[in-house]
Design an enzyme around this catalytic site. Structure first.
Site, PDB file in Angstrom:
ATOM      1  N   LYS A 129       0.861  -1.195   0.000  1.00  0.00           N
ATOM      2  CA  LYS A 129       0.000   0.000   0.000  1.00  0.00           C
ATOM      3  C   LYS A 129       0.885   1.229   0.000  1.00  0.00           C
ATOM      4  O   LYS A 129       2.035   1.175   0.439  1.00  0.00           O
ATOM      5  CB  LYS A 129      -0.870   0.014   1.254  1.00  0.00           C
ATOM      6  CG  LYS A 129      -2.135   0.831   1.111  1.00  0.00           C
ATOM      7  CD  LYS A 129      -3.257   0.022   0.467  1.00  0.00           C
ATOM      8  CE  LYS A 129      -4.499   0.811   0.240  1.00  0.00           C
ATOM      9  NZ  LYS A 129      -5.639  -0.085  -0.074  1.00  0.00           N
ATOM     10  N   ASP A 169      -7.010   4.362  -4.344  1.00  0.00           N
ATOM     11  CA  ASP A 169      -7.687   4.199  -3.056  1.00  0.00           C
ATOM     12  C   ASP A 169      -8.351   5.557  -2.815  1.00  0.00           C
ATOM     13  O   ASP A 169      -8.556   6.318  -3.782  1.00  0.00           O
ATOM     14  CB  ASP A 169      -6.680   3.817  -1.950  1.00  0.00           C
ATOM     15  CG  ASP A 169      -7.345   3.276  -0.685  1.00  0.00           C
ATOM     16  OD1 ASP A 169      -7.689   2.091  -0.643  1.00  0.00           O
ATOM     17  OD2 ASP A 169      -7.549   4.058   0.283  1.00  0.00           O
TER      18      ASP A 169
HETATM   19  N1  GLU Z   1      -7.353   0.261  -2.734  1.00  0.00           N
HETATM   20  C1  GLU Z   1      -8.110  -0.914  -3.052  1.00  0.00           C
HETATM   21  C2  GLU Z   1      -8.143  -1.830  -1.848  1.00  0.00           C
HETATM   22  O1  GLU Z   1      -8.242  -1.356  -0.737  1.00  0.00           O
HETATM   23  C3  GLU Z   1      -7.684  -1.565  -4.357  1.00  0.00           C
HETATM   24  C4  GLU Z   1      -6.248  -1.894  -4.493  1.00  0.00           C
HETATM   25  C5  GLU Z   1      -5.833  -2.358  -5.891  1.00  0.00           C
HETATM   26  O2  GLU Z   1      -6.667  -2.391  -6.783  1.00  0.00           O
HETATM   27  O3  GLU Z   1      -4.660  -2.700  -6.043  1.00  0.00           O
HETATM   28  O4  GLU Z   1      -8.135  -3.035  -1.941  1.00  0.00           O
END
Ligand code: GLU
Length: 447
Positions: A129, A169
């Protein structure tokens, strides 16, 4: 005390001792650890390999300066992060969050959750992340572009097709991914799969914008069905008004539910006739407006300041799709008293540990974020696959795969909970099912 409980307590103590100033990360780890004991009782080899010690410390975490010029010509400085948490089952995968609340603690909690969420999808992706404490609210397009470009000038040295593939996100949607990708391309050349959530004309996947919201509804319907219920005819409260909330509302309506709320960080709207998704999208995606503007545009809607979880409403299903810790114990009690039978999380960690305890005490069906909102990252992995094949799959194909993934991960959570003696606990089931796959991969790869 068994060897397993001693081991888990020692991990908790290590995490708390090492990062006492990271409350969100502690919370995410705590939520996970208190459900995982049965696995360690059955698999003492995981203790010897210190799987949890290795899982709770990111493999790599970078923090960097993001300097950018605002429209007045002043240089602004923000803090950027990328946390590469665990790569046992595939390249790090997870979004970027741009929000003033972003700290290393927030990025670590999100990255930690992502490990198990990604594992649950059944696709070969590890957990990561990133983000920045940048506030996109009120910024011009040109400022957003300069920020994204500066962010990517640093991020590009840490990511790679088989190494780490970011996405969106909170605060990072199609516009931001476009600017980030454009800069990556100028620096390193065109590598379509380097980011997901891209526009359709340059390697994006159909269904990616809808995926987290649709997936949440596929999961919720599976959870209700398991208990002899269905979304049809139910009244639903949704928080948030971003991507996740918008498409959760749309899909819930398709399933015959009535969704009566949407919210932002200032307030919420109630519309007993059902939220109008077309207007919501116009206000949020095109005008980048607020819920106050929605109420002004829709005569049947009323706007209130504050949290939707404090509202005096009667409903059946709660879908928190805004942000972490949006529901506390008192609000959880209130929703149980309002007649709610199920809570499924579209946001990451929207319920405090005390709220989760209230759901259990009230006997609610509870779908935790790392399972219920896995649809977004699942379609991201499908986007990576399409980019590698240099092909685009149809809406129906991707949507069908998403639905199958959500139903399958719910079934796996149910089965894991049963196998480890906590039948009906979908949170424990999700943690166990997500964890065992990662743990066995770590064991197989040695240390
Ligand atoms: N931010 C999204 C999550 O919390 C998607 C992450 C992504 O698609 O890599 O899973």
């Amino acid at each position: 005390m068994t060897q397993a409980t001693d081991y888990i307590a020692s991990i908790q103590a290590t995490v708390e001792g090492r990062d006492p100033n990271q409350p969100e990360f502690q919370e995410a780890v705590g939520n996970f650890l208190h459900t995982i004991t049965p696995v360690f009782e059955a698999h003492p080899e995981y203790i010897k390999a210190n799987i949890l010690g290795r899982l709770t410390e990111p493999e790599r975490a970078v923090q960097f300066q993001v300097a950018w010029q605002d429209d007045q010509g002043h240089m602004q400085v923000n803090r950027g992060f990328r946390v590469q948490f665990n790569s046992a089952i595939g390249p790090y995968k997870g979004g970027l969050r741009f929000h003033p609340s972003v700290t290393l603690s927030i990025v670590k909690f999100l990255g930690f959750e992502q490990i198990f969420k990604n594992s649950l999808t059944g696709l070969p992706i590890g957990g990561g992340k990133g983000g920045a404490d940048f506030d996109p609210k009120g910024k011009s397009d040109a400022e957003i572009m300069r920020f994204c470009q500066s962010f990517m000038i640093e991020l590009q040295r840490h990511i790679g097709l088989d190494l780490d593939v970011p996405a969106g996100d909170i605060g990072v949607g199609g516009r931001e991914i476009g600017y980030l990708y454009g800069m990556y391309k100028r620096l390193r050349g065109a590598e379509r799969g380097i980011l997901t959530g891209k526009g359709l004309s340059y390697g994006g996947s159909l269904v990616r914008p809808e995926a987290t919201g649709y997936g949440l509804i596929y999961y919720t319907e599976a959870m209700l069905k398991e208990n002899g219920q269905t979304l049809a005819g139910k009244t639903v409260v949704v928080s948030g008004a971003g991507n996740v909330a918008t498409y959760a509302i749309q899909k819930a309506q398709e399933y015959g539910a009535k969704v009566i709320t949407a919210s932002d960080s200032n307030g919420y709207v109630v519309d007993e006739t059902g939220i109008d998704v077309a207007t919501l999208r116009e206000i949020k995606e095109v005008k980048r407006g607020r819920m106050r503007d929605y109420a002004a545009a829709v005569p049947t809607a009323t706007y209130y300041e504050g949290s939707v979880w404090d509202a005096d409403l009667k409903y059946d299903v709660a879908l928190p799709c805004a942000t972490q810790n949006e529901i506390d114990a008192a609000q959880a009690k209130r929703l149980a008293a309002a007649g709610v039978i199920a809570v499924a999380e579209g946001a990451n960690m929207p319920s405090t540990p005390e709220a989760i305890a209230e759901y259990a005490a009230a006997g609610l069906f509870y779908g935790p974020a790392k399972a219920a909102n896995a649809g977004g990252v699942a379609v991201s992995a499908l986007e990576m696959s399409q980019d590698s094949r240099r092909m685009s799959d149809s809406f129906a194909v991707v949507d069908g795969q998403l639905k199958a993934i959500m139903e399958n991960l719910f079934a796996e959570s149910v089965a894991a909970a049963k196998e480890y003696g906590v039948a009906g606990d979908y949170m424990a089931g999700a943690n166990i099912a997500g964890f065992t796959k990662v743990a066995s991969a770590m064991l197989a790869q040695g240390w």
